[in-house]
Design a protein around this motif. Structure first.
Motif, mmCIF file in Angstrom:
data_model
loop_
_atom_site.group_PDB
_atom_site.id
_atom_site.type_symbol
_atom_site.label_atom_id
_atom_site.label_comp_id
_atom_site.label_asym_id
_atom_site.label_seq_id
_atom_site.Cartn_x
_atom_site.Cartn_y
_atom_site.Cartn_z
ATOM 1 N N LEU A 1 0.972 12.044 0.181
ATOM 2 C CA LEU A 1 1.443 10.690 0.487
ATOM 3 C C LEU A 1 0.705 9.640 -0.352
ATOM 4 O O LEU A 1 1.330 8.755 -0.946
ATOM 5 C CB LEU A 1 1.243 10.400 1.980
ATOM 6 N N GLN B 1 2.456 7.319 -3.274
ATOM 7 C CA GLN B 1 2.516 5.863 -3.144
ATOM 8 C C GLN B 1 1.735 5.152 -4.249
ATOM 9 O O GLN B 1 2.078 4.039 -4.643
ATOM 10 C CB GLN B 1 2.029 5.437 -1.751
ATOM 11 N N PHE C 1 -5.969 10.272 6.309
ATOM 12 C CA PHE C 1 -4.652 10.866 6.528
ATOM 13 C C PHE C 1 -4.804 12.322 6.978
ATOM 14 O O PHE C 1 -5.563 13.088 6.372
ATOM 15 C CB PHE C 1 -3.795 10.774 5.264
ATOM 16 N N PRO D 1 -1.871 14.670 7.939
ATOM 17 C CA PRO D 1 -0.472 15.043 8.198
ATOM 18 C C PRO D 1 -0.318 16.365 8.937
ATOM 19 O O PRO D 1 0.516 16.483 9.839
ATOM 20 C CB PRO D 1 0.148 15.093 6.795
ATOM 21 N N CYS E 1 3.155 11.169 7.468
ATOM 22 C CA CYS E 1 2.475 9.868 7.398
ATOM 23 C C CYS E 1 1.410 9.728 8.489
ATOM 24 O O CYS E 1 1.011 8.614 8.836
ATOM 25 C CB CYS E 1 3.487 8.726 7.523
ATOM 26 N N PHE F 1 1.298 7.034 13.294
ATOM 27 C CA PHE F 1 2.129 7.257 12.108
ATOM 28 C C PHE F 1 3.200 6.180 12.054
ATOM 29 O O PHE F 1 3.421 5.440 13.012
ATOM 30 C CB PHE F 1 2.751 8.665 12.098
ATOM 31 N N ALA G 1 6.709 5.489 4.497
ATOM 32 C CA ALA G 1 5.479 5.884 3.807
ATOM 33 C C ALA G 1 4.721 4.696 3.243
ATOM 34 O O ALA G 1 3.494 4.614 3.348
ATOM 35 C CB ALA G 1 5.811 6.881 2.696
ATOM 36 N N MET H 1 2.805 2.821 5.948
ATOM 37 C CA MET H 1 1.592 3.495 6.412
ATOM 38 C C MET H 1 0.458 3.370 5.402
ATOM 39 O O MET H 1 -0.696 3.140 5.765
ATOM 40 C CB MET H 1 1.906 4.972 6.673
ATOM 41 N N VAL H 2 0.796 3.507 4.113
ATOM 42 C CA VAL H 2 -0.241 3.383 3.085
ATOM 43 C C VAL H 2 -0.714 1.933 2.965
ATOM 44 O O VAL H 2 -1.888 1.674 2.685
ATOM 45 C CB VAL H 2 0.267 3.939 1.733
#
Length: 381
Positions: A110, A114, A191, A193, A200, A218, A222, A225-226
């Motif tokens: 992820l 990103q 993170f 997952p 996420c 979460f 994406a 979340m980042v």
């Protein structure tokens, strides 16, 4: 069919040999890049090439072993990794998470994806106004949060405010008072997952009464979340700049967020060493070794401080000869100034990995502030 060695591929190899092109443009992987983006003019590793394939409208990838025509080689020569970096990374904030070696290979998919999308698709580091979601010092929104007691994920409002030095969440949308206030001073995010069961999934930890509290969240988007992750890093960065005014960015950035050194199941027994061994989930977070009944528990059943060898902490393979009640045969003994902690691993490989993780911490001298943490552990009820 491959081109002859003295054809276009030789010209491409000459471009690949130029300074800056010998590592991956996106993660810095020092292995020679095997792939390139025809449209962006960068050389990349295989792992990053797979992520470039997810943005085909921006990047078209090709193996450096394929046949290249003169126009394609000219583009690579005209741009290259250094030229692309000067354009796409010109305004990356110091706190923004970027995959860098040697940890890039362990960076979750992820964050890698990103980072690549932020650079080439959204052009976030060319236009500062595009960084507002994580740079403004304030962020609010809804995240799915795992309930402490029932394990259900429910939508909760979160507010991150640098002015108040806290991340807060609310159980009800119109609630005036937050359910929890997490001080930026002790906040961490990583993170997870696989553990959370969502690509996420983010684990947020903070200290409450000097004990670690876990929150699992979460978001279906994406980027969202980042952005939360980098907003937390920004808040931590600005807090540390005030706390350590003489420190450089290079000194502060490693302290913004951290991944756990190791996690997994082991067996443990109690302080008398006569109780039966019980299977527990262990998390090694710097010098804190925490154990839980379940990997997604909000609170640890207990925490062990792991100091340095100069302060009489050691780790030994195996268990004392008189030990009984364990089911797994690969023991570990941690000796502290106050007592011995006995653990058992299911496999020899796990035993080896845990001992290596403990040894890395024990070999590192304690910082002044860690003596205060050790004192807190000694005075815990």
């Amino acid at each position: 069919m491959l081109a002859e060695p003295d054809g276009k591929n030789r010209l491409l190899q000459d471009v690949l040999a130029r300074a800056g092109n010998e590592t991956c443009a996106d993660c810095g992987n020092p292995a020679e890049p095997d792939w390139a983006s025809l449209t962006l003019g960068v050389f990349i590793c295989q792992a990053c090439s797979l992520l470039h394939r997810s943005i085909p409208h921006i990047s078209q990838v090709k193996s450096v072993q394929d046949t290249w025509d003169a126009g394609q080689v000219e583009l690579m020569a005209a741009v290259g990794n250094s030229g692309a970096r000067a354009k796409y990374e010109q305004k990356v904030p110091a706190f923004y998470y970027r995959p860098t070696p040697p940890i890039a290979i362990f960076t979750c998919r992820l964050l890698r994806e990103q980072w690549i999308r932020a650079k080439y698709e959204r052009n976030e580091f060319e236009f500062i106004e595009k960084q507002e979601p994580y740079s403004a010092g304030y962020r609010e929104g809804f995240l799915w949060k795992r309930g402490r007691d029932n394990g259900q994920f429910l939508s909760r409002k979160f507010i991150l405010t640098e002015r108040e030095g806290a991340l807060k969440y609310f159980n009800k949308q119109d609630a005036r008072d937050p359910k929890a206030v997490m001080k930026i001073e002790t906040l961490n995010a990583t993170f997870q997952p696989a553990k959370i069961g969502n690509p996420c999934g983010l684990q947020i930890t903070y200290l409450k009464d000097n004990s670690t509290r876990n929150i699992f969240v979460f978001h279906s988007d994406a980027k969202e979340m980042v952005d939360w992750f980098n907003a937390i890093r920004a808040a931590r960065f600005h807090y540390l700049q005030v706390a350590f005014p003489g420190a450089s960015d290079e000194e502060l950035v490693p302290k913004l967020t951290r991944n756990f050194m190791k996690e997994g199941f082991m067996e443990k027994t109690g302080p008398k060493h006569t109780e039966g061994f019980k299977k527990r989930w262990f998390t090694m977070d710097d010098r804190r070794l925490m154990y839980f009944k379940d990997p997604l528990d909000a609170y640890a059943l207990g925490e062990v401080f792991i100091g340095s060898k100069e302060n009489s902490y050691t780790v030994l393979p195996g268990l004392p000869p008189s030990t009984q009640g364990y089911h797994w045969n690969h023991g570990i003994t941690i000796v502290t100034p106050d007592r011995k902690f006995l653990f058992a691993c299911e496999t020899e490989a796990e035993q080896r990995d845990w001992i290596a993780a403990f040894q890395r911490v024990i070999n590192r001298p304690m910082r002044p502030q860690e003596y205060a943490v050790e004192a807190h552990f000694k005075h815990k009820p």
